[in-house]
Design a protein around this motif. Structure first.
Motif, PDB file in Angstrom:
ATOM      1  N   UNK A  40     -22.132  26.657  -6.917  1.00 28.81           N
ATOM      2  CA  UNK A  40     -23.269  26.308  -7.776  1.00 28.81           C
ATOM      3  C   UNK A  40     -24.527  27.086  -7.409  1.00 28.81           C
ATOM      4  N   UNK A  41     -24.614  27.587  -6.184  1.00 31.94           N
ATOM      5  CA  UNK A  41     -25.789  28.360  -5.775  1.00 31.94           C
ATOM      6  C   UNK A  41     -25.907  29.654  -6.573  1.00 31.94           C
ATOM      7  N   UNK A  42     -24.795  30.145  -7.079  1.00 34.17           N
ATOM      8  CA  UNK A  42     -24.795  31.390  -7.847  1.00 34.17           C
ATOM      9  C   UNK A  42     -25.017  31.137  -9.335  1.00 34.17           C
ATOM     10  N   UNK A  43     -24.949  29.861  -9.740  1.00 39.07           N
ATOM     11  CA  UNK A  43     -25.053  29.545 -11.160  1.00 39.07           C
ATOM     12  C   UNK A  43     -26.117  28.466 -11.360  1.00 39.07           C
ATOM     13  N   UNK A  44     -25.745  27.384 -11.978  1.00 36.55           N
ATOM     14  CA  UNK A  44     -26.662  26.289 -12.310  1.00 36.55           C
ATOM     15  C   UNK A  44     -26.540  25.185 -11.262  1.00 36.55           C
ATOM     16  N   UNK A  45     -27.358  25.277 -10.223  1.00 42.04           N
ATOM     17  CA  UNK A  45     -27.258  24.344  -9.096  1.00 42.04           C
ATOM     18  C   UNK A  45     -27.412  22.899  -9.527  1.00 42.04           C
ATOM     19  N   UNK A  46     -28.424  22.609 -10.292  1.00 41.95           N
ATOM     20  CA  UNK A  46     -28.708  21.218 -10.647  1.00 41.95           C
ATOM     21  C   UNK A  46     -27.543  20.579 -11.387  1.00 41.95           C
ATOM     22  N   UNK A  47     -26.987  21.273 -12.350  1.00 41.50           N
ATOM     23  CA  UNK A  47     -25.894  20.699 -13.140  1.00 41.50           C
ATOM     24  C   UNK A  47     -24.604  20.634 -12.341  1.00 41.50           C
ATOM     25  N   UNK A  48     -24.215  21.749 -11.723  1.00 40.86           N
ATOM     26  CA  UNK A  48     -22.920  21.812 -11.045  1.00 40.86           C
ATOM     27  C   UNK A  48     -22.893  20.998  -9.753  1.00 40.86           C
TER      28      UNK A  48
END
Length: 97
Positions: free
Chosen positions: A58-66
């Motif tokens: 998730x750090x590489x994408x959407x942290x809050x959602x994932x």
């Protein structure tokens, strides 16, 4: 983990290590005695690999959602039994997540 230290057997899976320790060493079990809680603990421990991979991913994408979805899953799972707090020695005697 090499089990026992003088053996050549190597155990790498967390759940397998816990079961080995419970079977081969004296003292309180690392898993609950109640069959339903034991099954739940095993499922949650097995989930820890997914949890860690998803959090780091998730750090590489959407942290809050994932990452939020992973923590929501854990929160919901840990509310399944009223006997907690689970990872503080009252029910599950092992902290892996």
């Amino acid at each position: 983990m090499q089990c026992p230290p003088w053996s050549t057997k190597v155990i790498g899976e967390t759940l397998d290590m816990i079961k080995y320790i419970d079977s081969n060493f004296e003292g309180p079990s690392l898993l609950p005695d109640d069959p339903e809680k034991r099954k739940f603990a095993e499922k949650l421990i097995a989930y820890s690999d997914t949890f860690v991979l998803e959090i780091y991913g998730s750090f590489k994408r959407d942290v809050q959602t994932l990452a939020g979805a992973q923590f929501d899953y854990l929160e919901k799972a840990l509310h399944r039994f009223d006997a907690g707090p689970f990872f503080l020695g009252h029910e599950f005697r092992s902290l892996l997540i």
